[in-house]
Write a protein that holds these residues in place. Structure first.
Motif, PDB file in Angstrom:
ATOM      1  N   ARG A  56       0.908  -1.116  -0.010  1.00  0.00           N
ATOM      2  CA  ARG A  56      -0.129   0.098  -0.294  1.00  0.00           C
ATOM      3  C   ARG A  56       0.807   1.264  -0.023  1.00  0.00           C
ATOM      4  N   LEU A  57       2.358   1.142   0.373  1.00  0.00           N
ATOM      5  CA  LEU A  57       3.008   2.215   0.263  1.00  0.00           C
ATOM      6  C   LEU A  57       3.815   2.553  -1.061  1.00  0.00           C
ATOM      7  N   HIS A  58       3.514   3.658  -1.410  1.00  0.00           N
ATOM      8  CA  HIS A  58       4.283   4.133  -2.770  1.00  0.00           C
ATOM      9  C   HIS A  58       5.092   5.402  -2.590  1.00  0.00           C
ATOM     10  N   TYR A  59       6.161   5.354  -3.201  1.00  0.00           N
ATOM     11  CA  TYR A  59       7.112   6.574  -3.055  1.00  0.00           C
ATOM     12  C   TYR A  59       7.257   7.412  -4.295  1.00  0.00           C
ATOM     13  N   ILE A  60       7.363   8.698  -4.340  1.00  0.00           N
ATOM     14  CA  ILE A  60       7.499   9.509  -5.370  1.00  0.00           C
ATOM     15  C   ILE A  60       8.760  10.393  -5.019  1.00  0.00           C
ATOM     16  N   TYR A  61       9.680  10.720  -5.986  1.00  0.00           N
ATOM     17  CA  TYR A  61      10.738  11.694  -5.736  1.00  0.00           C
ATOM     18  C   TYR A  61      10.576  12.871  -6.650  1.00  0.00           C
ATOM     19  N   GLN A  62      10.797  14.120  -6.250  1.00  0.00           N
ATOM     20  CA  GLN A  62      10.808  15.087  -7.226  1.00  0.00           C
ATOM     21  C   GLN A  62      11.779  16.277  -6.487  1.00  0.00           C
ATOM     22  N   GLU A  63      12.290  16.934  -7.486  1.00  0.00           N
ATOM     23  CA  GLU A  63      13.251  18.052  -7.355  1.00  0.00           C
ATOM     24  C   GLU A  63      12.462  18.858  -6.058  1.00  0.00           C
ATOM     25  N   ASN A  64      13.136  19.511  -5.335  1.00  0.00           N
ATOM     26  CA  ASN A  64      12.733  20.311  -4.147  1.00  0.00           C
ATOM     27  C   ASN A  64      11.722  21.570  -5.014  1.00  0.00           C
TER      28      ASN A  64
END
Length: 102
Positions: A56-64
């Motif tokens: 159920r846990l998802h991760y997104i990375y984005q630049e600040n």
């Protein structure tokens, strides 16, 4: 498709983030997904989230890009009929989602 999407934006608070995620994962209501949006952290946020085995846990990375952009990124990816926000330094009681009437 989950009923509730919980979006947790974070920035350089990996140790606090663990508690926030744990509080959501321990909910009495279980039809939810969690989206952690890493807003350009330079700490071990990626590793902390990656060490949690929960589909159920998802991760997104984005630049600040700031809090609003992080929340919007989570909303764009979420699948739930309802959206809830949780700050990375907060936690919720075990029946929080259930009490919201989900």
């Amino acid at each position: 498709m989950p009923l509730v999407s919980v979006i947790i934006p974070t920035y350089n608070r990996s140790q606090l983030l663990k508690q926030a995620i744990a509080s959501v994962r321990s909910q009495t209501f279980t039809d939810f997904e969690i989206w952690v949006v890493n807003d350009g952290s330079r700490d071990d946020t990626h590793d902390v989230v990656g060490a949690i085995d929960d589909p159920r846990l998802h991760y997104i990375y984005q630049e600040n890009s700031g809090l609003a952009a992080a929340r919007n990124a989570g909303i764009q990816q979420s699948q739930g009929a309802y959206v809830a926000f949780l700050d990375d330094d907060d936690w919720v009681e075990v029946d929080h989602i259930e009490k919201l009437g989900a």
